[in-house]
Design a protein around this motif. Structure first.
Motif, PDB file in Angstrom:
ATOM      1  N   HIS A   1       0.842  -1.200   0.000  1.00  0.00           N
ATOM      2  CA  HIS A   1       0.000   0.000   0.000  1.00  0.00           C
ATOM      3  C   HIS A   1       0.878   1.251   0.000  1.00  0.00           C
ATOM      4  O   HIS A   1       0.641   2.193  -0.779  1.00  0.00           O
ATOM      5  N   LEU A   2       1.907   1.268   0.852  1.00  0.00           N
ATOM      6  CA  LEU A   2       2.822   2.411   0.878  1.00  0.00           C
ATOM      7  C   LEU A   2       3.526   2.565  -0.465  1.00  0.00           C
ATOM      8  O   LEU A   2       3.693   3.685  -0.974  1.00  0.00           O
ATOM      9  N   ASN A   3       3.909   1.457  -1.066  1.00  0.00           N
ATOM     10  CA  ASN A   3       4.541   1.504  -2.382  1.00  0.00           C
ATOM     11  C   ASN A   3       3.590   2.063  -3.429  1.00  0.00           C
ATOM     12  O   ASN A   3       3.995   2.807  -4.325  1.00  0.00           O
ATOM     13  N   ASP A   4       2.301   1.717  -3.336  1.00  0.00           N
ATOM     14  CA  ASP A   4       1.296   2.292  -4.240  1.00  0.00           C
ATOM     15  C   ASP A   4       1.262   3.813  -4.105  1.00  0.00           C
ATOM     16  O   ASP A   4       1.225   4.544  -5.111  1.00  0.00           O
ATOM     17  N   ILE A   5       1.247   4.309  -2.872  1.00  0.00           N
ATOM     18  CA  ILE A   5       1.201   5.756  -2.653  1.00  0.00           C
ATOM     19  C   ILE A   5       2.420   6.441  -3.251  1.00  0.00           C
ATOM     20  O   ILE A   5       2.339   7.565  -3.763  1.00  0.00           O
ATOM     21  N   SER A   6       3.559   5.757  -3.255  1.00  0.00           N
ATOM     22  CA  SER A   6       4.786   6.363  -3.784  1.00  0.00           C
ATOM     23  C   SER A   6       4.684   6.686  -5.264  1.00  0.00           C
ATOM     24  O   SER A   6       5.415   7.545  -5.766  1.00  0.00           O
ATOM     25  N   ARG A   7       3.768   6.028  -5.967  1.00  0.00           N
ATOM     26  CA  ARG A   7       3.646   6.260  -7.408  1.00  0.00           C
ATOM     27  C   ARG A   7       3.085   7.639  -7.718  1.00  0.00           C
ATOM     28  O   ARG A   7       3.372   8.201  -8.785  1.00  0.00           O
ATOM     29  N   HIS A   8       2.274   8.208  -6.811  1.00  0.00           N
ATOM     30  CA  HIS A   8       1.700   9.521  -7.087  1.00  0.00           C
ATOM     31  C   HIS A   8       2.009  10.547  -6.005  1.00  0.00           C
ATOM     32  O   HIS A   8       1.748  11.732  -6.194  1.00  0.00           O
ATOM     33  N   ALA A   9       2.551  10.102  -4.867  1.00  0.00           N
ATOM     34  CA  ALA A   9       2.878  11.040  -3.789  1.00  0.00           C
ATOM     35  C   ALA A   9       4.188  10.620  -3.121  1.00  0.00           C
ATOM     36  O   ALA A   9       4.205  10.216  -1.949  1.00  0.00           O
ATOM     37  N   PRO A  10       5.299  10.725  -3.838  1.00  0.00           N
ATOM     38  CA  PRO A  10       6.582  10.260  -3.274  1.00  0.00           C
ATOM     39  C   PRO A  10       6.995  11.011  -2.005  1.00  0.00           C
ATOM     40  O   PRO A  10       7.564  10.408  -1.091  1.00  0.00           O
ATOM     41  N   GLU A  11       6.704  12.305  -1.925  1.00  0.00           N
ATOM     42  CA  GLU A  11       7.112  13.066  -0.747  1.00  0.00           C
ATOM     43  C   GLU A  11       6.395  12.560   0.497  1.00  0.00           C
ATOM     44  O   GLU A  11       7.009  12.374   1.563  1.00  0.00           O
ATOM     45  N   ILE A  12       5.092  12.327   0.372  1.00  0.00           N
ATOM     46  CA  ILE A  12       4.322  11.822   1.507  1.00  0.00           C
ATOM     47  C   ILE A  12       4.803  10.431   1.897  1.00  0.00           C
ATOM     48  O   ILE A  12       4.876  10.088   3.083  1.00  0.00           O
ATOM     49  N   THR A  13       5.149   9.615   0.922  1.00  0.00           N
ATOM     50  CA  THR A  13       5.648   8.268   1.198  1.00  0.00           C
ATOM     51  C   THR A  13       6.926   8.321   2.011  1.00  0.00           C
ATOM     52  O   THR A  13       7.069   7.612   3.027  1.00  0.00           O
ATOM     53  N   VAL A  14       7.876   9.141   1.593  1.00  0.00           N
ATOM     54  CA  VAL A  14       9.154   9.232   2.307  1.00  0.00           C
ATOM     55  C   VAL A  14       8.941   9.833   3.694  1.00  0.00           C
ATOM     56  O   VAL A  14       9.543   9.379   4.677  1.00  0.00           O
ATOM     57  N   GLN A  15       8.090  10.839   3.806  1.00  0.00           N
ATOM     58  CA  GLN A  15       7.799  11.421   5.115  1.00  0.00           C
ATOM     59  C   GLN A  15       7.214  10.384   6.066  1.00  0.00           C
ATOM     60  O   GLN A  15       7.580  10.318   7.246  1.00  0.00           O
ATOM     61  N   THR A  16       6.305   9.569   5.550  1.00  0.00           N
ATOM     62  CA  THR A  16       5.689   8.531   6.375  1.00  0.00           C
ATOM     63  C   THR A  16       6.725   7.499   6.808  1.00  0.00           C
ATOM     64  O   THR A  16       6.790   7.112   7.984  1.00  0.00           O
ATOM     65  N   ALA A  17       7.546   7.054   5.867  1.00  0.00           N
ATOM     66  CA  ALA A  17       8.586   6.070   6.188  1.00  0.00           C
ATOM     67  C   ALA A  17       9.581   6.637   7.198  1.00  0.00           C
ATOM     68  O   ALA A  17      10.031   5.927   8.112  1.00  0.00           O
TER      69      ALA A  17
END
Length: 370
Positions: A196-212
């Motif tokens: 799911h997090l990887n899915d989000i990275s496809r359209h919101a990479p900044e939010i993905t990295v912030q979450t990680a």
């Protein structure tokens, strides 16, 4: 896979529902069997779901029948897909908030027999906020299959499933679910969170990295694995923030290769290649080593696809040789075309080398590999 819903399965579905709550329209299940033969699994599901939706006069009647059928242990497997889809169809046709809320609970009851992740998508489409109010409570459900449904069913790019535009338009909407499940005791649930997090990275990479990064501050070993798996696409895309978060910072290295004894390959075939990396700096280097295949497309142009090779920690002056192989064969997810392909290495996001080779669409490869 089309035959996962065949005549035998339809007979089981008919038996289970007829025993639970017989209605006249169920006879059409058996009458629909001859129409299944040319259809795909998804189309067979839609056909049977339509028959079920037409068999019951209301959502209330259908949901009662389905809950009664759950008493039968044989009410399981792929027959549950048309069951869950028909329940959603009837609930949405009912139009009431009570039916909407109840069908979500019904999907949670059905998902242990076969995942309800596909059927839930139309509910997310219809009213994302209302659906998430219920789904968000599943993160503490005692059944890991229901907890997994909370994450998997709300993935932005769930395979086989219809798209829910609001999930990409509002990339933070499902973060509370992921926050709650990132350290779940079930590996299946944690893997869903990572995907799911990887899915989000496809359209919101900044939010993905912030979450990680937020997770990493207090991460258990299990959550660290979720983070690495959830950032895999960004690592392949050489996202500098994702690379830095996982410790793959710019390094002083030399790269020899890639090299291969093969310059011509016939399909299906296997290409072996190798490379050598050396840390020429004065500090230890942590390296994400990938390789990039530049595939020829139908129009003769090429398109790159990145594959994982290794993660290395090299001390100053240390050299390491790697060997790998890549399979070339026709697949439903990738169509190969003849022509000049190439292969590169990618180390901490930087590409090295350029190995060119010719791919031929022969039935079998030359035993010499040349």
């Amino acid at each position: 896979m089309d035959n996962l819903l065949g005549p035998a399965e339809v007979a089981v579905l008919h038996r289970c529902l007829a025993a639970a709550a017989p209605v006249h329209g169920l006879q059409k299940l058996m009458e629909s069997v001859p129409a299944l033969d040319p259809l795909s699994l998804r189309s067979r599901t839609d056909l049977l779901a339509g028959v079920l939706a037409g068999a019951y006069p209301s959502y209330a009647k259908a949901s009662a029948a389905y809950r009664s059928a759950l008493q039968d242990p044989g009410f399981e497997g792929w027959i549950m897909w048309p069951v869950s889809e028909s329940a959603v169809t009837l609930a949405l046709a009912d139009g009431s908030s009570s039916a909407f809320d109840d069908v979500l609970e019904l999907l949670a009851e059905l998902t242990p027999r076969l995942t309800s992740e596909f059927a839930i998508r139309r509910l997310l489409q219809a009213d994302l906020n209302r659906a998430l109010d219920t789904v968000g409570r599943w993160v503490v459900h005692p059944d890991p299959r229901v907890r997994r449904l909370a994450s998997e069913g709300t993935r932005p790019y769930l395979p086989w499933a219809i798209r829910v535009p609001a999930l990409t338009e509002r990339p933070r909407a499902t973060l509370p679910i992921l926050d709650a499940l990132r350290d779940d005791p079930s590996e299946d649930v944690r893997r869903s969170v990572a995907n799911h997090l990887n899915d989000i990275s496809r359209h919101a990479p900044e939010i993905t990295v912030q979450t990680a990064a937020r997770w990493q501050e207090t991460a258990s070993p299990a959550t660290l694995r979720v983070i690495r798996h959830g950032l895999r696409t960004l690592i392949k895309k050489a996202d500098p923030n994702a690379l830095a978060l996982l410790g793959f910072t710019p390094a002083e290295i030399t790269v020899e290769g890639p090299e291969s004894p093969t310059t011509r390959l016939s399909l299906p075939g296997r290409m072996t290649f190798g490379c050598t990396l050396e840390n020429t700096g004065s500090t230890a280097a942590r390296l994400a080593v990938d390789y990039v295949v530049h595939y020829v497309k139908a129009n003769g142009q090429t398109a790159p696809k990145v594959f994982k090779l290794a993660v290395l920690d090299l001390a100053p002056g240390e050299r390491r040789t790697l060997a790998a192989a890549h399979e070339f064969r026709q697949m439903t997810t990738r169509r190969h075309y003849a022509g000049k392909h190439s292969l590169q290495l990618q180390v901490n996001g930087v590409r090295y080398g350029g190995l060119a080779f010719e791919l031929e669409l022969a039935e079998a490869a030359d035993p010499s590999g040349q």
